[in-house]
Design a protein around this motif. Structure first.
Motif, PDB file in Angstrom:
ATOM      1  N   THR A 227      -9.881   3.411  -3.337  1.00 54.84           N
ATOM      2  CA  THR A 227      -9.565   4.290  -2.049  1.00 54.84           C
ATOM      3  C   THR A 227      -9.301   3.270  -1.122  1.00 54.84           C
ATOM      4  OG1 THR A 227     -11.934   3.586  -1.350  1.00 54.84           O
ATOM      5  CG2 THR A 227     -11.465   5.606  -2.686  1.00 54.84           C
TER       6      THR A 227
ATOM      7  N   GLU B  22       5.922   2.177   7.269  1.00 56.57           N
ATOM      8  CA  GLU B  22       6.729   3.527   7.344  1.00 56.57           C
ATOM      9  C   GLU B  22       5.746   4.590   7.270  1.00 56.57           C
ATOM     10  OE1 GLU B  22       9.861   3.437   6.915  1.00 56.57           O
ATOM     11  OE2 GLU B  22      10.235   1.268   6.658  1.00 56.57           O
ATOM     12  N   LEU B  23       5.739   5.356   8.311  1.00 58.34           N
ATOM     13  CA  LEU B  23       4.823   6.381   8.506  1.00 58.34           C
ATOM     14  C   LEU B  23       5.641   7.745   8.487  1.00 58.34           C
ATOM     15  CD1 LEU B  23       3.118   4.447  11.495  1.00 58.34           C
ATOM     16  CD2 LEU B  23       2.693   4.274   9.047  1.00 58.34           C
TER      17      LEU B  23
ATOM     18  N   LEU C  11      11.931   9.664  12.402  1.00 58.82           N
ATOM     19  CA  LEU C  11      12.166   8.920  10.925  1.00 58.82           C
ATOM     20  C   LEU C  11      13.746   9.360  10.614  1.00 58.82           C
ATOM     21  CD1 LEU C  11      11.033   7.374   8.717  1.00 58.82           C
ATOM     22  CD2 LEU C  11      10.051   9.576   7.617  1.00 58.82           C
TER      23      LEU C  11
ATOM     24  N   PHE D 235      16.110   1.766   6.014  1.00 65.22           N
ATOM     25  CA  PHE D 235      15.397   3.007   5.761  1.00 65.22           C
ATOM     26  C   PHE D 235      14.242   2.659   6.682  1.00 65.22           C
ATOM     27  CE2 PHE D 235      12.354   5.914   4.574  1.00 65.22           C
ATOM     28  CZ  PHE D 235      12.741   6.874   4.671  1.00 65.22           C
TER      29      PHE D 235
ATOM     30  N   GLY E 237       6.731  11.743   9.558  1.00 62.97           N
ATOM     31  CA  GLY E 237       8.064  12.251  10.319  1.00 62.97           C
ATOM     32  C   GLY E 237       7.790  13.732  10.536  1.00 62.97           C
TER      33      GLY E 237
ATOM     34  N   SER F 115      -1.991   4.938  -4.667  1.00 59.29           N
ATOM     35  CA  SER F 115      -2.355   6.092  -4.158  1.00 59.29           C
ATOM     36  C   SER F 115      -3.553   6.433  -5.226  1.00 59.29           C
ATOM     37  CB  SER F 115      -1.663   7.262  -3.703  1.00 59.29           C
ATOM     38  OG  SER F 115      -2.646   8.403  -3.656  1.00 59.29           O
TER      39      SER F 115
ATOM     40  N   PHE G  76       3.216  -1.067   4.273  1.00 59.58           N
ATOM     41  CA  PHE G  76       2.552   0.044   3.965  1.00 59.58           C
ATOM     42  C   PHE G  76       3.436   1.407   4.125  1.00 59.58           C
ATOM     43  CE2 PHE G  76       0.546   3.796   6.358  1.00 59.58           C
ATOM     44  CZ  PHE G  76      -0.236   3.947   5.582  1.00 59.58           C
TER      45      PHE G  76
ATOM     46  N   ILE H 218       0.786  -1.449   0.066  1.00 59.39           N
ATOM     47  CA  ILE H 218       0.090  -0.009   0.168  1.00 59.39           C
ATOM     48  C   ILE H 218       0.854   1.308   0.070  1.00 59.39           C
ATOM     49  CG2 ILE H 218      -1.819   1.223   1.170  1.00 59.39           C
ATOM     50  CD1 ILE H 218      -2.842  -1.458   2.346  1.00 59.39           C
TER      51      ILE H 218
ATOM     52  N   GLU I  24       3.464  16.925  11.603  1.00 60.60           N
ATOM     53  CA  GLU I  24       3.869  16.931  10.037  1.00 60.60           C
ATOM     54  C   GLU I  24       3.288  17.941   9.413  1.00 60.60           C
ATOM     55  OE1 GLU I  24       3.134  13.312   7.770  1.00 60.60           O
ATOM     56  OE2 GLU I  24       5.128  13.015   7.297  1.00 60.60           O
TER      57      GLU I  24
ATOM     58  N   GLU J  35      -8.701  -1.377   2.869  1.00 60.45           N
ATOM     59  CA  GLU J  35      -9.027  -2.176   4.007  1.00 60.45           C
ATOM     60  C   GLU J  35      -9.318  -3.677   3.748  1.00 60.45           C
ATOM     61  OE1 GLU J  35     -11.539  -0.383   6.922  1.00 60.45           O
ATOM     62  OE2 GLU J  35     -10.048   1.394   7.073  1.00 60.45           O
TER      63      GLU J  35
ATOM     64  N   PHE K 160      -4.145  19.650   0.394  1.00 61.08           N
ATOM     65  CA  PHE K 160      -2.790  19.628   1.037  1.00 61.08           C
ATOM     66  C   PHE K 160      -2.162  21.286   1.386  1.00 61.08           C
ATOM     67  CE2 PHE K 160      -3.666  15.558  -0.209  1.00 61.08           C
ATOM     68  CZ  PHE K 160      -2.864  14.662   0.568  1.00 61.08           C
TER      69      PHE K 160
ATOM     70  N   GLY L  11       2.784   5.471   4.462  1.00 63.48           N
ATOM     71  CA  GLY L  11       1.606   6.438   4.344  1.00 63.48           C
ATOM     72  C   GLY L  11       1.777   7.387   5.738  1.00 63.48           C
TER      73      GLY L  11
HETATM   74  P1  NAD Z   1      -2.113   8.169   3.172  1.00 63.12           P
HETATM   75  O1  NAD Z   1      -1.620   7.489   4.602  1.00 63.12           O
HETATM   76  O2  NAD Z   1      -3.164   9.194   3.259  1.00 63.12           O
HETATM   77  O3  NAD Z   1      -2.191   7.038   2.213  1.00 63.12           O
HETATM   78  C1  NAD Z   1      -1.146   6.013   2.075  1.00 63.12           C
HETATM   79  C2  NAD Z   1      -1.951   4.776   1.070  1.00 63.12           C
HETATM   80  O4  NAD Z   1      -2.811   4.257   1.989  1.00 63.12           O
HETATM   81  C3  NAD Z   1      -2.746   5.375  -0.002  1.00 63.12           C
HETATM   82  O5  NAD Z   1      -2.581   4.283  -0.849  1.00 63.12           O
HETATM   83  C4  NAD Z   1      -4.237   5.153   0.580  1.00 63.12           C
HETATM   84  O6  NAD Z   1      -5.112   4.966  -0.364  1.00 63.12           O
HETATM   85  C5  NAD Z   1      -4.041   4.049   1.702  1.00 63.12           C
HETATM   86  N1  NAD Z   1      -5.025   4.268   2.683  1.00 63.12           N
HETATM   87  C6  NAD Z   1      -5.694   5.213   3.115  1.00 63.12           C
HETATM   88  N2  NAD Z   1      -6.550   4.612   4.253  1.00 63.12           N
HETATM   89  C7  NAD Z   1      -6.405   3.208   4.323  1.00 63.12           C
HETATM   90  C8  NAD Z   1      -6.795   2.420   5.193  1.00 63.12           C
HETATM   91  N3  NAD Z   1      -7.788   2.738   6.113  1.00 63.12           N
HETATM   92  N4  NAD Z   1      -6.503   1.197   4.945  1.00 63.12           N
HETATM   93  C9  NAD Z   1      -5.579   0.705   4.004  1.00 63.12           C
HETATM   94  N5  NAD Z   1      -5.048   1.756   3.203  1.00 63.12           N
HETATM   95  C10 NAD Z   1      -5.519   3.017   3.332  1.00 63.12           C
HETATM   96  O7  NAD Z   1      -0.874   8.891   2.933  1.00 63.12           O
HETATM   97  P2  NAD Z   1      -0.289   9.789   1.648  1.00 63.12           P
HETATM   98  O8  NAD Z   1      -0.973  11.144   1.886  1.00 63.12           O
HETATM   99  O9  NAD Z   1      -0.691   9.109   0.553  1.00 63.12           O
HETATM  100  O10 NAD Z   1       1.048  10.259   1.658  1.00 63.12           O
HETATM  101  C11 NAD Z   1       1.640  11.041   2.699  1.00 63.12           C
HETATM  102  C12 NAD Z   1       2.039  10.254   4.062  1.00 63.12           C
HETATM  103  O11 NAD Z   1       3.124   9.411   3.689  1.00 63.12           O
HETATM  104  C13 NAD Z   1       2.751  11.281   5.123  1.00 63.12           C
HETATM  105  O12 NAD Z   1       2.522  11.364   6.397  1.00 63.12           O
HETATM  106  C14 NAD Z   1       4.262  11.014   4.795  1.00 63.12           C
HETATM  107  O13 NAD Z   1       5.124  11.184   5.862  1.00 63.12           O
HETATM  108  C15 NAD Z   1       4.061   9.428   4.624  1.00 63.12           C
HETATM  109  N6  NAD Z   1       5.318   8.898   3.826  1.00 63.12           N
HETATM  110  C16 NAD Z   1       6.273   8.055   4.747  1.00 63.12           C
HETATM  111  C17 NAD Z   1       7.353   7.455   4.351  1.00 63.12           C
HETATM  112  C18 NAD Z   1       8.274   6.566   5.020  1.00 63.12           C
HETATM  113  O14 NAD Z   1       8.937   5.854   4.509  1.00 63.12           O
HETATM  114  N7  NAD Z   1       8.127   6.749   6.297  1.00 63.12           N
HETATM  115  C19 NAD Z   1       7.569   7.873   2.922  1.00 63.12           C
HETATM  116  C20 NAD Z   1       6.613   8.744   2.227  1.00 63.12           C
HETATM  117  C21 NAD Z   1       5.587   9.013   2.744  1.00 63.12           C
END
Ligand code: NAD
Length: 484
Positions: free
Chosen positions: A201, A244-245, A405, A443, A247, A172, A220, A143, A377, A207, A325, A222
């Motif tokens: 989505t 991976e969340l 991070l 990483f 930062g 995404s 994952f 994801i 963030e 989900e 955003f 995000g």
């Molecule tokens: P997001 O969390 O909104 O979405 C990420 C992915 O998760 C998308 O594909 C989205 O459709 C999916 N998703 C959303 N809700 C879900 C659910 N309930 N169940 C399963 N999947 C679901 O993030 P974004 O806006 O796409 O990306 C930005 C975020 O990602 C920022 O917080 C950024 O810090 C983080 N990010 C982290 C890293 C890392 O390596 N730590 C790298 C890049 C981005």
């Protein structure tokens, strides 16, 4: 475009589509199927059916398939760079780099995985033989967020496939096009069901993946909020989670720096991809003796960076991904200003663009840790600067965050370097070269920035579960059995 499931291009059962737009022009680029739970379950069934055969293919043959993918992506490099620039917005040089990383990562894991099967360990008795096998999890859900759609995909896809897993990719909904095109041009040689893409989505497709019992691992990247939601859904099923969340990365600038180098390094670390990087520098701490000089210099430097369409030569900073955003970043800036922060430059929408989600990069001073801009963030083009008195205070400020991070330090003082990498809580520490990754360097984040690591040996091992085999070769009676 359509979705790729079980080796075929398919529409969604919903018959609905999601439009994908160019954030620089706001024009519709294309549309993709609005996938449903039913579509997702079909992909899971295909991946599950493909798994027993794929896991038994020798690692050397899987390595050949990954090298082939790398070569095919290279053949379509320029086309993918252009498409990525259109759907994600960052300038061509940054997407060129993303494609290079994508190609090289397939090669890297092809090479690493061909000799990976586990280890032989010393037995407790000469008549016994003990070994540890690395085995694939099974069906893995990848994801992926929108900010590096290919790079963050391949950091999962390449080790997952190399280890013998089958995969369902959920890009995404903002940036699915380059993922679909990459699979179209570079993954058609994998057996049906080994690689699948379902678009849609997070609440529908995401989900459905997270909650299905046949998906054994969730890889994952995000936001932390979505990571928490996924963890709460997957934990009761004891799934492997690789998260991976978000930062809030700090940069500390010591007094010995060359001001020009520090300013350029900081601007790059904070503003690459319009600040929409998980490891963007989102707060900078500058020694008080150079604070005024550095902040003035930085404001001047940042005000001269060129905003524009990422496809135009000479563009330094592209648009943000969507207006919502941009509004979130503007609201953080307004909140900081109402609490006493001063904007030295930027933070406004450039009047010269009629379309596109552009925001001038901002430099802020008079900030402190009571403000959202120093704690939450931002994910946008903002550089808040705070002075520090001594290195103890710099380290305390760097660690004063729920995230962990990355963290950067600019200095030539080896004693400060050692203290920094020993005391700062972050998964990656950069000294004098922020945000440069390494294929062999793990990483990932500490604290609320995640669980697990991508890249390197560690990033391969995440996609394997281990099994210990204890074999008594003679098979005779044991004195430690009954009766006691
Ligand atoms: P997001 O969390 O909104 O979405 C990420 C992915 O998760 C998308 O594909 C989205 O459709 C999916 N998703 C959303 N809700 C879900 C659910 N309930 N169940 C399963 N999947 C679901 O993030 P974004 O806006 O796409 O990306 C930005 C975020 O990602 C920022 O917080 C950024 O810090 C983080 N990010 C982290 C890293 C890392 O390596 N730590 C790298 C890049 C981005």
């Amino acid at each position: 475009m359509k979705m790729w499931v079980n080796g075929r291009w398919v529409d969604s059962a919903s018959n609905q589509v999601i439009e994908v737009i160019d954030p620089a022009t706001e024009e519709i680029l294309d549309e993709v199927p609005h996938g449903t739970e039913e579509d997702t379950h079909q992909a899971i069934a295909a991946a599950n059916a493909a798994f027993p055969k794929w896991r038994r293919i020798p690692a050397s043959e899987r390595a050949v398939a990954l090298h082939q993918t790398a070569a095919k992506v290279r053949e379509h490099h320029d086309e993918l760079v252009e498409l990525l620039t259109k759907e994600e917005g960052k300038p061509v040089p940054e997407n060129d780099e993303e494609l290079w990383w994508t190609e090289e990562t397939f090669d890297y894991y092809a090479e690493l995985a061909r000799h990976e099967r586990g280890t032989v360990i010393p037995p407790g008795d000469p008549a016994q033989f003990n070994f540890v096998l690395k085995e694939p999890w099974g069906v893995v859900a990848c994801i992926v967020p929108w900010n590096y759609p290919l790079l963050l995909l391949v950091w999962k896809l390449a080790p997952a496939l190399a280890a013998g897993n089958t995969v369902i990719i959920k890009p995404s909904k903002l940036t699915p096009l380059t993922t679909l095109r990459l699979v179209e041009v570079a993954c058609d040689h994998f057996p049906p069901g080994v690689v699948n893409v379902v678009t849609g989505t997070g609440s529908d497709v995401g989900e459905a993946l997270v909650t299905h019992p046949d998906v054994r691992m969730i890889a994952f990247t995000g936001s932390t909020d979505v990571g928490k939601r996924i963890a709460s859904l997957a934990a009761p099923m004891m799934k492997k989670m690789h998260l991976e969340l978000g930062g809030k990365d700090p940069m500390v600038i010591a007094p010995d720096v060359d001001i020009d180098v520090a300013v350029s390094g900081l601007a790059y670390a904070a503003l690459i991809n319009t600040g929409q990087v998980c490891t963007s520098t989102e707060r900078a701490y500058v020694h008080e003796s150079i604070f005024s000089q550095l902040s003035e210099h930085l404001a001047d430097y940042v005000s001269k960076l060129r905003l524009g369409n990422g496809l135009d030569e000479g563009t330094d900073i592209g648009p943000m991904i969507r207006n919502s955003f941009r509004e979130a970043v503007e609201s953080q800036i307004a909140d900081a200003v109402s609490a006493g922060a001063k904007v030295l430059t930027g933070g406004d929408r450039p009047a010269e663009f009629k379309h596109g989600f552009f925001l001038r990069p901002a430099v802020l001073v008079d900030v402190d840790h009571s403000m959202h801009i120093m704690r939450e963030e931002t994910f946008g083009p903002v550089i808040p600067l705070m002075p520090y008195r001594d290195f103890d205070e710099a380290i305390q400020l760097a660690n004063d965050s729920e995230y962990g991070l990355g963290a950067s330090l600019m200095t030539h003082d080896a004693k400060l370097v050692k203290r920094f990498f020993e005391e700062v809580q972050a998964g990656t520490i950069w000294i004098n070269d922020p945000l440069t990754d390494n294929f062999a360097g793990p990483f990932g984040g500490m604290k609320m920035s995640g669980i697990g690591r991508e890249l390197g040996q560690e990033g391969y091992d995440e996609f394997c579960q281990v099994k210990h085999i204890h074999w008594d070769i003679e098979g005779g009676m044991k004195e430690y059995w009954y009766p006691y």
